[in-house]
Design a protein around this motif. Sequence first.
Motif, mmCIF file in Angstrom:
data_model
loop_
_atom_site.group_PDB
_atom_site.id
_atom_site.type_symbol
_atom_site.label_atom_id
_atom_site.label_comp_id
_atom_site.label_asym_id
_atom_site.label_seq_id
_atom_site.Cartn_x
_atom_site.Cartn_y
_atom_site.Cartn_z
ATOM 1 N N ASP A 33 0.841 -1.203 0.000
ATOM 2 C CA ASP A 33 0.000 0.000 0.000
ATOM 3 C C ASP A 33 0.876 1.254 0.000
ATOM 4 O OD1 ASP A 33 -2.294 -1.482 -0.027
ATOM 5 O OD2 ASP A 33 -2.722 -1.257 2.120
ATOM 6 N N ALA A 34 1.910 1.234 0.832
ATOM 7 C CA ALA A 34 2.808 2.396 0.917
ATOM 8 C C ALA A 34 3.557 2.590 -0.407
ATOM 9 C CB ALA A 34 3.793 2.211 2.069
ATOM 10 N N ALA A 37 1.239 4.133 -2.944
ATOM 11 C CA ALA A 37 1.046 5.569 -2.693
ATOM 12 C C ALA A 37 2.260 6.357 -3.189
ATOM 13 C CB ALA A 37 0.818 5.815 -1.202
ATOM 14 N N ARG A 38 3.457 5.836 -2.944
ATOM 15 C CA ARG A 38 4.660 6.559 -3.377
ATOM 16 C C ARG A 38 4.735 6.623 -4.904
ATOM 17 N NH1 ARG A 38 7.109 3.578 0.889
ATOM 18 N NH2 ARG A 38 8.093 2.135 -0.573
ATOM 19 N N LEU A 41 2.348 9.215 -6.276
ATOM 20 C CA LEU A 41 2.830 10.590 -6.083
ATOM 21 C C LEU A 41 3.978 10.906 -7.047
ATOM 22 C CD1 LEU A 41 2.711 10.954 -2.189
ATOM 23 C CD2 LEU A 41 1.036 11.758 -3.867
ATOM 24 N N ILE A 42 4.886 9.947 -7.239
ATOM 25 C CA ILE A 42 6.028 10.166 -8.134
ATOM 26 C C ILE A 42 5.543 10.392 -9.572
ATOM 27 C CG2 ILE A 42 8.003 9.000 -9.216
ATOM 28 C CD1 ILE A 42 8.499 7.680 -6.416
ATOM 29 N N ASN A 45 3.576 13.688 -10.049
ATOM 30 C CA ASN A 45 4.460 14.849 -10.155
ATOM 31 C C ASN A 45 5.091 14.916 -11.544
ATOM 32 O OD1 ASN A 45 6.089 17.089 -8.909
ATOM 33 N ND2 ASN A 45 7.726 15.730 -9.613
ATOM 34 N N GLU B 390 -7.596 5.350 6.728
ATOM 35 C CA GLU B 390 -6.380 4.570 6.522
ATOM 36 C C GLU B 390 -5.657 5.048 5.264
ATOM 37 O OE1 GLU B 390 -7.031 0.415 5.886
ATOM 38 O OE2 GLU B 390 -4.891 -0.051 6.001
ATOM 39 N N ILE B 394 -1.923 6.645 4.591
ATOM 40 C CA ILE B 394 -0.947 6.014 3.689
ATOM 41 C C ILE B 394 -0.345 7.063 2.746
ATOM 42 C CG2 ILE B 394 -0.745 4.428 1.724
ATOM 43 C CD1 ILE B 394 -2.777 2.592 3.242
ATOM 44 N N PHE B 395 -1.204 7.899 2.173
ATOM 45 C CA PHE B 395 -0.687 8.947 1.273
ATOM 46 C C PHE B 395 0.137 9.985 2.040
ATOM 47 C CE2 PHE B 395 -3.817 7.618 -2.004
ATOM 48 C CZ PHE B 395 -2.945 7.569 -3.078
ATOM 49 N N ALA B 398 3.425 8.523 2.698
ATOM 50 C CA ALA B 398 4.182 8.412 1.436
ATOM 51 C C ALA B 398 4.802 9.763 1.079
ATOM 52 C CB ALA B 398 3.261 7.937 0.312
ATOM 53 N N LEU B 402 8.830 10.396 0.916
ATOM 54 C CA LEU B 402 9.451 10.886 -0.323
ATOM 55 C C LEU B 402 10.133 12.242 -0.116
ATOM 56 C CD1 LEU B 402 6.607 9.888 -2.804
ATOM 57 C CD2 LEU B 402 8.927 8.932 -2.802
ATOM 58 N N PHE B 408 10.315 17.268 -4.936
ATOM 59 C CA PHE B 408 8.948 17.429 -5.446
ATOM 60 C C PHE B 408 7.901 17.170 -4.374
ATOM 61 C CE2 PHE B 408 8.590 12.781 -5.892
ATOM 62 C CZ PHE B 408 7.240 12.591 -5.658
ATOM 63 N N LEU B 412 3.967 19.042 -1.004
ATOM 64 C CA LEU B 412 2.767 18.287 -0.640
ATOM 65 C C LEU B 412 2.625 18.173 0.876
ATOM 66 C CD1 LEU B 412 3.039 15.338 -3.217
ATOM 67 C CD2 LEU B 412 1.550 17.337 -3.368
#
Lengths: 70, 545
Positions: A33-34, A37-38, A41-42, A45, B390, B394-395, B398, B402, B408, B412
């Motif tokens: 899940d993590a 999500a990463r 986002l990557i 962007n 949840e 998670i976001f 994340a 990052l 970048f 956020l």
Amino acid sequence: MAALNTKPNIAAPDDFYADLLAAHEGLSKAESDAFNARIILILSNHVGDREILREALAAAKAQNEEEKRS
Amino acid sequence: MDQTVETGGKKIFETPLYPYAKSPDQDPGANAHHPVVIVGAGPIGLGAAIDLAQMDIPVVVLDENDKVSWGSRAICFAKRPLEILDRLGCGDPMVDKGVVWNVGKVFFDERQVYDFNLLPEKGHKRPAFINLQQYYFEQYLVERAFELQRQGKPIELRGGNKVVSVTEKGNGVALSIDTPDGPYTMSADWMIACDGAGSPIRAMMGLDFVGRVFEDNFLIADVVMDADFPTERWFWFDPPFNRGQSALLHKQPDGVWRIDLQLGWNIDKDEEKKPENVIPRLKAMLGDDVKFELEWVSIYTFQCRRMEKFRHGHVIFAGDAAHQVSPFGARGANSGLQDTDNLCWKLKLVMDGLAPDRLLETYDVERIHGADENIMNSSRSTDFITPKSEISRIFRDAALDLSERYDFARPLVNSGRLSVPCVYDDSPLNGADALAGGPARTRPGAPCPDAPLGDGFLLDKLGNEFQLLAIDADIPDQVEDGGIAATALRISAADDASGDLAARYLGDAGSAVYLLRPDQHVAARWPSFDEAAVKTAIRTATGRA
């Protein structure tokens, strides 16, 4: 006007798909899940364009809407 | 300021500054009447009172207490409110006392993920932010009110005066007030209710206050310590000393540090507030060897909500009484000062019979727009800091993960956004935007950005009346329409060698004429002077179009 590309755009799609699954290999559900999500986002962007991102969100959401209807 | 309040060694918030004194209004049969009554001597009520008194409108401020606020409470004051305070004649003591900060650090789990510098834009008299205890903020406002009093301005502070009823009379309001000497009554043409989030006036009038409740508790502790922490804002997500929650450390004047610890929803507030429970939490955060003293501890929850309308007949609500936001982003006291900045000049024109009553409706339009923007921004910060599902956690995690490695992701991360004033886009008071190539930031509805001007700054020359600002353009000394005059201010792009003035007000244009409102917002702009166009814009900006 930029628009979301929904036509095939990835060279060697089977290879990409295998890479995607390989990246998740050995991860727990929480770790996957993590990871997801990463990667979202990557990639978001990298796209950057808000209009395309909105279209992508809508395209992904369409499946949920359909499931709700059926 | 030529007089400071003597506190006899006590903390300022333990000292009565405007103690109850019996007023002739309380004499039997006095039937007192006042043009404007303000309820609440907090930052917003005092700001409104000073603004009106400076315009020679007699004003009486009623407050059931007689001291500045207990504890630090609001501590972050942003540039725009500081500019408003300059116009109110008390920006200097605030900025002189306040702590200016630019660097922030963000921690996630056990590590620092990144730091940032606000890198404030150059060419402004005031910093992006200062940290200052609310009690000092109120003290300096009270001192300014007394200074105006000594200059013969019609301003009166009445402590120990608790409003117990208010009735709309169609042409004003009637009030009953409780005092140590018993009740009395008065009437007023206008009432400004600045009596805080729990507004008794709002409750008396049976008015709505709806919005979103955030199910969370925060422990707020101000500690006095000699620590070598730098003057920075430190924010922790999910730190080892407060697992699953957030924490904030921020410096205030006098070696006072603000610590804010998220506690979660199901807690025993009275237990958590006890020093024997607070101190171990702080030690875990600061380290065992740091010596500190608790100055003030409180537990708060918050809501994001606003009244449907701020103006109700002859009662006008401002500040937390009208709208409430989460504390992340410094939008409470800051937006309240922008409320009365917007209101007071309009009220003056209506009271003088120079503008119709509907000008006051634009207070609702403009400040509800501001409140909605603040609620949106502070809700977004809150949703990031305290994820409600949840997947949102998670976001959030994340983005934080990052942010350590990739630039970048840093924009956020949302631990509270810099509070910036809103632009009154689509306001009915906005006139022509006829300056081709003009910068977007100075479009009609925008607050004037500061800029260097000779040895000083532009904003020190703006406000309190309508002005016609000419940059390398010819204008007459004054343009008048319906008894409302706009006074000339002539400057040149050459007055600022840095080029900031030209970049902020000319853009690609070679010259400009701006019509500016008494609250330093842009009403209209053109490349050159056109008398008929300026008169039309004055009519539009005063609700007479």
